[in-house]
Design a protein around this motif. Structure first.
Motif, short mmCIF file in Angstrom:
data_model
loop_
_atom_site.label_atom_id
_atom_site.label_comp_id
_atom_site.label_asym_id
_atom_site.label_seq_id
_atom_site.Cartn_x
_atom_site.Cartn_y
_atom_site.Cartn_z
N LEU A 69 0.95 -1.40 0.30
CA LEU A 69 -0.06 -0.06 -0.31
C LEU A 69 0.93 1.29 0.28
N GLU A 70 1.72 1.15 0.82
CA GLU A 70 3.40 2.04 0.91
C GLU A 70 3.34 2.59 -0.38
N ARG A 71 4.42 1.76 -1.92
CA ARG A 71 4.94 1.57 -2.35
C ARG A 71 3.61 1.93 -3.57
N TRP A 72 2.85 1.40 -3.87
CA TRP A 72 2.24 1.37 -5.06
C TRP A 72 0.84 1.76 -5.04
N ASP A 73 0.41 2.13 -3.88
CA ASP A 73 -0.33 2.42 -3.61
C ASP A 73 -1.84 1.60 -3.88
N VAL A 74 -1.65 0.13 -3.53
CA VAL A 74 -2.24 -0.83 -3.80
C VAL A 74 -2.90 -2.08 -2.27
N GLN A 75 -3.94 -2.33 -2.67
CA GLN A 75 -4.67 -3.06 -1.58
C GLN A 75 -4.23 -4.63 -2.62
#
Length: 536
Positions: A69-75
């Motif tokens: 989530l922090e790196r790629w804003d992916v859940q």
């Protein structure tokens, strides 16, 4: 101080001649302390690093999701997190496989003791990566750490039993070698205890839990250098007679038994001019065909028997038996304690009952309990007390494993292969063990979902077939010299050619004599009575 051997000669090399010497500079405690030092940083790490991964499962999965989530804003979806976690856990086995492959060349080049010491490079690097992974916000560092820890475990699982088997006296060879399994089981218990929520199994401490394996490694680095190298390696591989006898003095705590030294000299003579075998050469060498088949089958069966899988199934069984979620972690510690207790019992019995009895008995009991476990799982929703029977089967299955396959498997390559073939044999045995551990770890979830309550039927079949093989084909090795064991395997490898083999291995001296001249004649003047055959 008295030694338990019936007759002994102490030898001391001085320039030009051989003399008796009562000052052997050793203690019976030396062998015990050497075993403890090697094991704490050796096979204990295998059990410990398996066990410590259970407690932080949910915490590391959350860390993986947060990192994405922090790196790629992916859940990540739940199955994606589970996939990454599965890779982190399973990659330990691939590291172990790599460690098993490099263990043989390392032992040949550096020796048994130095190999164990150098092995801590992998461990310390892994601990540093695990410790800093949270600060660096990198789950990839955890993956690399698990690979390095696997390499460490793969090397120690091969080298340590070899070191012990070559250092122990013949009548204690099985018990000393089996101590590797005792420390593996102790590592499991220790990992389960350290992983409790009250110690390091909580969310703020999971990185310290993964890095805590550095402490046993540090203990080994501080203690193992004070102990001797394997006497067989010193004499047979390096040709250093003085170092061999000094090592024997220190490890026995008494004068060197002439018959023990002569057995090593005989093995040196048999392997003289032979280089260390490569693993692929053993597959084409008919003289070790059944030894190799036995090691491959039993090493594979050790992982395919389902013992590690029953640890996975234990939490479900305990929950079905009515144990609350917050108490399951304590019940799980009991499973590791069972294996530890069983390994100690096996250590005490192996020199009385023999290897074949313990192996065949262990696999037979596991077959029985796997059948009972399957029946209990099938009826647990119809009969209330069946859930308690399932819980009892978890413990008895682990006890049966610890009583035989857990310990005796590691002894066999030391006892049934000569010095030239032994490192290659351990490479093959270790490779089979780690590959099958990886396979079981990958397919067991599918077995559970596909076969449900019958998921242990394949394991029961493997245990039964393994028990039959051990009972029918594996010779007993308890208390026998390598020459006698090789003779027994020759009957399987070269049927109908026993007379030719007997002629080749016929002793060059009569019963009651121990000839030391082959090793010592060049150390003294001609006619020196101390270097002729001594009557025992």
């Amino acid at each position: 101080m008295f030694c338990q051997y019936p007759y002994f000669i102490v030898l001391h090399f001085t320039p030009g001649h051989v003399t008796t010497n009562p000052d052997y500079g050793g203690s019976p405690l030396t062998l015990v302390l050497m075993v403890a030092s090697a094991s704490i940083g050796g096979t204990l790490q295998y059990g410990y690093n398996l066990a410590i991964m259970n407690a932080p499962t949910t915490f590391i999965q959350t860390f993986i999701n947060e990192t994405f989530l922090e790196r790629w804003d992916v859940q990540l979806e739940e199955y994606q997190v589970t996939l990454v976690w599965t890779i982190i856990v399973s990659i330990f086995s691939l590291g172990g496989f790599a460690g098993a492959l490099i263990a043989g060349p390392m032992t040949i080049r550096f020796g048994r003791k130095k190999c164990l010491l150098l092995n801590n490079i992998f461990l310390m690097t892994a601990a540093l990566l695990a410790l800093t992974s949270r600060t660096a916000r990198s789950f990839e560092m955890i993956m690399i750490s698990r690979v390095l820890v696997g390499i460490n475990a793969g090397i120690s699982m091969n080298v340590q039993p070899m070191y012990f088997g070559e250092s122990a006296p013949k009548h204690l060879r099985g018990a000393v070698s089996l101590s590797s399994a005792v420390f593996t089981a102790f590592g499991v218990v220790l990992g389960q205890v350290v992983g409790l929520r009250e110690i390091l199994g909580s969310e703020p401490c999971w990185q310290y839990l993964l890095a805590s394996n550095a402490i046993p490694g540090l203990i080994q680095l501080l203690t193992l250098p004070w102990f001797p190298e394997s006497p067989r390696y010193l004499l047979i591989d390096r040709g250093d007679k003085e170092a061999c006898i000094n090592a024997l003095r220190r490890l026995r705590g008494c004068e060197v038994q002439s018959s023990e030294l002569d057995e090593i000299l005989q093995e040196q003579a048999e392997t003289k001019g032979m280089r260390a075998s490569h693993p692929w050469e053993l597959f084409t060498d008919r003289s070790v065909r059944w030894q190799l088949i036995s090691v491959m089958i039993i090493s594979s069966a050790m992982q395919l028997c389902g013992n590690d899988s029953i640890y996975f199934y234990a939490s479900y069984v305990f929950k079905e038996a009515g144990i609350s979620d917050d108490k399951i972690q304590y019940a799980t510690v009991g499973t590791g304690t069972c294996e530890f207790t069983a390994c100690i019992m096996c250590n005490l019995l192996v020199e009385r009952k023999g290897r074949r009895f313990m192996l065949a008995g262990g696999f037979t009991l596991m077959t029985f309990w796997a059948v009972v476990f399957t029946i209990a799982l099938s009826f647990e929703h119809h009969i209330t007390w069946m859930s308690y029977l399932s819980m009892a089967c978890v413990y008895t299955y682990i006890l049966s494993f610890g009583m035989g396959p857990a310990g005796v498997t590691g002894i066999l390559p030391t006892e049934i292969f000569n010095q030239a073939a032994r490192p290659a044999a351990y490479m093959i045995a270790g490779s089979m063990m780690w590959l099958n551990l990886f396979v079981v770890g990958m397919i067991f979830p599918f077995l559970v979902s596909g076969l449900r309550e019958y998921c242990f039927v394949p394991f029961a079949a493997i245990c039964l077939l393994s028990a039959l093989y051990v009972g029918l084909f594996l010779p007993e090795t308890k208390g026998k010299s390598l020459s006698v064991i090789m003779h027994e395997f020759h009957r399987l490898n070269f049927k109908g050619q026993e007379n030719h083999f007997e002629a080749q291995t016929k002793p060059q001296y009569q019963l009651g004599e121990v000839c030391l001249s082959t090793a010592l004649r060049d150390k003294g003047p001609p006619g020196d009575p101390l270097i002729t055959c001594a009557q025992v």
